[in-house]
Structure formats: structure tokens, C-alpha cells
Write a protein that holds these residues in place. Structure first.
Motif, PDB file in Angstrom:
ATOM      1  N   THR A 142       0.867  -1.184   0.000  1.00  0.00           N
ATOM      2  CA  THR A 142       0.000   0.000   0.000  1.00  0.00           C
ATOM      3  C   THR A 142       0.897   1.225   0.000  1.00  0.00           C
ATOM      4  O   THR A 142       1.819   1.333   0.813  1.00  0.00           O
ATOM      5  CB  THR A 142      -0.923   0.012   1.236  1.00  0.00           C
ATOM      6  N   GLY A 143       0.621   2.157  -0.918  1.00  0.00           N
ATOM      7  CA  GLY A 143       1.422   3.374  -1.025  1.00  0.00           C
ATOM      8  C   GLY A 143       1.156   4.328   0.122  1.00  0.00           C
ATOM      9  O   GLY A 143       0.193   4.178   0.883  1.00  0.00           O
ATOM     10  N   SER A 144       2.004   5.350   0.235  1.00  0.00           N
ATOM     11  CA  SER A 144       1.844   6.337   1.306  1.00  0.00           C
ATOM     12  C   SER A 144       0.550   7.134   1.155  1.00  0.00           C
ATOM     13  O   SER A 144       0.071   7.721   2.118  1.00  0.00           O
ATOM     14  CB  SER A 144       3.043   7.291   1.320  1.00  0.00           C
ATOM     15  N   ASP A 145      -0.046   7.093  -0.040  1.00  0.00           N
ATOM     16  CA  ASP A 145      -1.329   7.770  -0.260  1.00  0.00           C
ATOM     17  C   ASP A 145      -2.514   6.840  -0.015  1.00  0.00           C
ATOM     18  O   ASP A 145      -3.661   7.195  -0.270  1.00  0.00           O
ATOM     19  CB  ASP A 145      -1.408   8.362  -1.673  1.00  0.00           C
ATOM     20  N   PRO A 182      -3.355   0.925  -3.218  1.00  0.00           N
ATOM     21  CA  PRO A 182      -2.561  -0.285  -3.460  1.00  0.00           C
ATOM     22  C   PRO A 182      -1.651  -0.081  -4.675  1.00  0.00           C
ATOM     23  O   PRO A 182      -2.111   0.348  -5.737  1.00  0.00           O
ATOM     24  CB  PRO A 182      -3.609  -1.363  -3.731  1.00  0.00           C
ATOM     25  N   ILE A 183      -0.367  -0.376  -4.494  1.00  0.00           N
ATOM     26  CA  ILE A 183       0.601  -0.223  -5.578  1.00  0.00           C
ATOM     27  C   ILE A 183       1.330  -1.548  -5.802  1.00  0.00           C
ATOM     28  O   ILE A 183       1.352  -2.411  -4.927  1.00  0.00           O
ATOM     29  CB  ILE A 183       1.617   0.914  -5.297  1.00  0.00           C
ATOM     30  N   GLU A 184       1.885  -1.685  -7.003  1.00  0.00           N
ATOM     31  CA  GLU A 184       2.585  -2.916  -7.360  1.00  0.00           C
ATOM     32  C   GLU A 184       3.908  -2.599  -8.034  1.00  0.00           C
ATOM     33  O   GLU A 184       4.165  -1.458  -8.430  1.00  0.00           O
ATOM     34  CB  GLU A 184       1.716  -3.775  -8.278  1.00  0.00           C
ATOM     35  N   HIS A 185       4.739  -3.625  -8.148  1.00  0.00           N
ATOM     36  CA  HIS A 185       6.040  -3.523  -8.817  1.00  0.00           C
ATOM     37  C   HIS A 185       6.878  -2.385  -8.237  1.00  0.00           C
ATOM     38  O   HIS A 185       7.367  -1.517  -8.954  1.00  0.00           O
ATOM     39  CB  HIS A 185       5.853  -3.367 -10.333  1.00  0.00           C
ATOM     40  N   VAL A 186       7.035  -2.411  -6.932  1.00  0.00           N
ATOM     41  CA  VAL A 186       7.779  -1.372  -6.219  1.00  0.00           C
ATOM     42  C   VAL A 186       9.279  -1.662  -6.341  1.00  0.00           C
ATOM     43  O   VAL A 186       9.740  -2.747  -5.993  1.00  0.00           O
ATOM     44  CB  VAL A 186       7.370  -1.327  -4.735  1.00  0.00           C
ATOM     45  N   ALA A 204       0.201   2.253  -9.493  1.00  0.00           N
ATOM     46  CA  ALA A 204      -1.048   1.988  -8.790  1.00  0.00           C
ATOM     47  C   ALA A 204      -1.731   0.806  -9.465  1.00  0.00           C
ATOM     48  O   ALA A 204      -1.777   0.721 -10.696  1.00  0.00           O
ATOM     49  CB  ALA A 204      -1.960   3.207  -8.819  1.00  0.00           C
ATOM     50  N   VAL A 205      -2.261  -0.112  -8.664  1.00  0.00           N
ATOM     51  CA  VAL A 205      -2.943  -1.284  -9.206  1.00  0.00           C
ATOM     52  C   VAL A 205      -4.100  -0.853 -10.101  1.00  0.00           C
ATOM     53  O   VAL A 205      -4.352  -1.449 -11.152  1.00  0.00           O
ATOM     54  CB  VAL A 205      -3.428  -2.204  -8.063  1.00  0.00           C
ATOM     55  N   ASP A 206      -4.787   0.233  -9.713  1.00  0.00           N
ATOM     56  CA  ASP A 206      -5.933   0.703 -10.504  1.00  0.00           C
ATOM     57  C   ASP A 206      -5.526   1.643 -11.639  1.00  0.00           C
ATOM     58  O   ASP A 206      -6.362   2.162 -12.364  1.00  0.00           O
ATOM     59  CB  ASP A 206      -6.981   1.366  -9.604  1.00  0.00           C
ATOM     60  N   GLY A 207      -4.213   1.896 -11.798  1.00  0.00           N
ATOM     61  CA  GLY A 207      -3.727   2.746 -12.887  1.00  0.00           C
ATOM     62  C   GLY A 207      -3.843   4.230 -12.622  1.00  0.00           C
ATOM     63  O   GLY A 207      -3.542   5.044 -13.496  1.00  0.00           O
ATOM     64  N   SER A 208      -4.261   4.633 -11.425  1.00  0.00           N
ATOM     65  CA  SER A 208      -4.459   6.051 -11.135  1.00  0.00           C
ATOM     66  C   SER A 208      -3.131   6.772 -10.947  1.00  0.00           C
ATOM     67  O   SER A 208      -2.109   6.165 -10.637  1.00  0.00           O
ATOM     68  CB  SER A 208      -5.316   6.217  -9.878  1.00  0.00           C
ATOM     69  N   ILE A 232       7.577   7.521  -6.968  1.00  0.00           N
ATOM     70  CA  ILE A 232       7.551   7.953  -8.366  1.00  0.00           C
ATOM     71  C   ILE A 232       6.606   6.999  -9.076  1.00  0.00           C
ATOM     72  O   ILE A 232       6.910   5.823  -9.268  1.00  0.00           O
ATOM     73  CB  ILE A 232       8.969   7.898  -8.983  1.00  0.00           C
ATOM     74  N   ARG A 233       5.420   7.490  -9.433  1.00  0.00           N
ATOM     75  CA  ARG A 233       4.346   6.639  -9.942  1.00  0.00           C
ATOM     76  C   ARG A 233       4.461   6.444 -11.443  1.00  0.00           C
ATOM     77  O   ARG A 233       4.671   7.390 -12.204  1.00  0.00           O
ATOM     78  CB  ARG A 233       3.004   7.280  -9.573  1.00  0.00           C
ATOM     79  N   GLU A 234       4.280   5.197 -11.866  1.00  0.00           N
ATOM     80  CA  GLU A 234       4.304   4.812 -13.278  1.00  0.00           C
ATOM     81  C   GLU A 234       2.934   4.272 -13.671  1.00  0.00           C
ATOM     82  O   GLU A 234       2.133   3.916 -12.819  1.00  0.00           O
ATOM     83  CB  GLU A 234       5.332   3.693 -13.487  1.00  0.00           C
ATOM     84  N   GLN A 235       2.710   4.146 -14.966  1.00  0.00           N
ATOM     85  CA  GLN A 235       1.536   3.447 -15.463  1.00  0.00           C
ATOM     86  C   GLN A 235       1.785   1.946 -15.275  1.00  0.00           C
ATOM     87  O   GLN A 235       2.938   1.512 -15.246  1.00  0.00           O
ATOM     88  CB  GLN A 235       1.279   3.769 -16.934  1.00  0.00           C
TER      89      GLN A 235
END
Length: 196
Positions: free
Chosen positions: A128-131, A134-138, A155-159, A172-175
């Protein structure tokens, strides 16, 4: 007479088949040998190209300028590495031959890592991200003296993140597709170079 009619029919079908093969051969000869992948360059595909010579020249010039703008930054080192340009908000996955295999834009958080060379220190398939998303591939590469952790994730949901300016975070968020590519590319100890 029946035999003659069937012979004409077969000859007609054969001629039509040969004409079709000839047409396909001409089309194949005119096609580019190595079409560019939108995934590999980070550029959009499927843009309309004009039929006239000047339109093709303009499209080629625009493509060349786009490739130059997305070239691996100078002074980012050599060999296999991840390059992150703070000003461009862009990442390059660079092979051992010095050529980018993929480049894409990212969405940084409120704090950026200082320019310099780092190495991937840890990875997590999903957290889970600081926001709270849920995030993946960290893929983490630095922790500063204030305890801020810097890393790439999707982000798992692509947001895209909506960083809270009151919080100091280094994600640093990616698609999602870019996050998968980073995950496969940047194993532990892979060099990460941050440039201005």
C-alpha cells in the motif's frame, strides 16, 4: 467439352491466385522492415500519416524531433541502468549497449531524490502506497537522511497520485505497463542514475 470448361476454370483461378500473391508481395516490399513500437519509445502509435510526400517528410521530421527529445540524457553514465530525469519527469531503461529499450513519463511525489548514482536496494510485488492506494512492482533505490524512501511503483488501478503537499514522500508513480517493465528490468543492485 466439359474437360475444356474445367480447364479454363482452373486456369482462371490460377491466374487470380498469382495476381493476389503478386499484390501481397508488392505490399510487403513497401512495408517498413522494423516498425517502431509505441511501447519501446513511449510515443503514441496510430497517428495519421499523410499520403503526400511533404506530409511524409513532416511526419518523419516530427518523429525525429520526438526521438531526439526522448534520447537518453547525456552525462547519465554508461552500461545497463535506469535513468530518471527530474526536469522531464521521464525514465529510460537503458541496456548494456547504452541504448534505451523503453522510455516513459512518470508522476513524482512531493520530494525528489538528489541527482546522483544509486542502486536498487529492495523490491516488493505489491504494497500500500503512502497515499493509501494499493501499488505494485515497487522498485526502491534510495533512502535519505530524513527517512524518505525513493522508488518507482504503479497503482494497481492505474491512477495517478495526488500528492499531499503537507506530506514528504518520494514515490515515483508509473503506469501499470511501465511498472511491469521496470520490475522486469531493475533487479536488486541495478544502477539508477538521477539527473536534473
Amino acid at each position: 467439352m466439359a474437360r475444356s470448361s474445367s480447364g479454363i476454370f482452373v486456369a482462371t483461378l490460377t491466374a487470380a491466385a498469382l495476381a493476389g500473391v503478386g499484390f501481397l508481395a508488392v505490399q510487403a516490399e513497401a512495408a517498413p522492415d522494423h516498425p517502431k513500437s509505441a511501447q519501446a519509445t513511449g510515443q503514441e502509435s496510430g497517428k495519421a500519416k499523410g499520403d503526400g510526400g511533404s506530409d511524409k517528410g513532416a511526419a518523419s521530421d516530427a518523429q525525429g524531433q520526438g526521438q531526439a527529445a526522448n534520447a537518453v540524457p547525456e552525462g547519465s553514465g554508461t552500461g545497463l541502468r535506469v535513468v530518471y530525469a527530474l526536469g522531464k519527469k521521464r525514465v529510460w531503461l537503458v541496456g548494456s549497449d547504452g541504448k534505451a529499450t523503453r522510455t516513459y513519463e512518470v508522476a513524482p511525489s512531493t520530494v525528489s531524490p538528489p541527482p546522483g548514482a544509486y542502486k536498487v536496494t529492495s523490491r516488493d510485488p505489491q504494497v500500500t502506497g503512502s497515499d493509501g492506494i494499493p501499488i505494485e512492482h515497487v522498485v526502491r533505490f534510495h533512502k535519505d537522511s530524513a527517512g524518505i524512501v525513493f522508488g518507482f511503483s504503479a497503482a494497481v488501478d492505474g491512477s495517478s497520485p495526488k500528492p499531499d503537499p503537507a506530506k514528504k514522500t518520494g514515490g515515483i508513480r508509473e503506469q501499470p505497463a511501465d511498472g511491469r517493465a521496470m520490475w522486469e528490468f531493475a533487479v536488486n543492485n541495478t544502477k539508477v542514475v538521477v539527473v536534473p
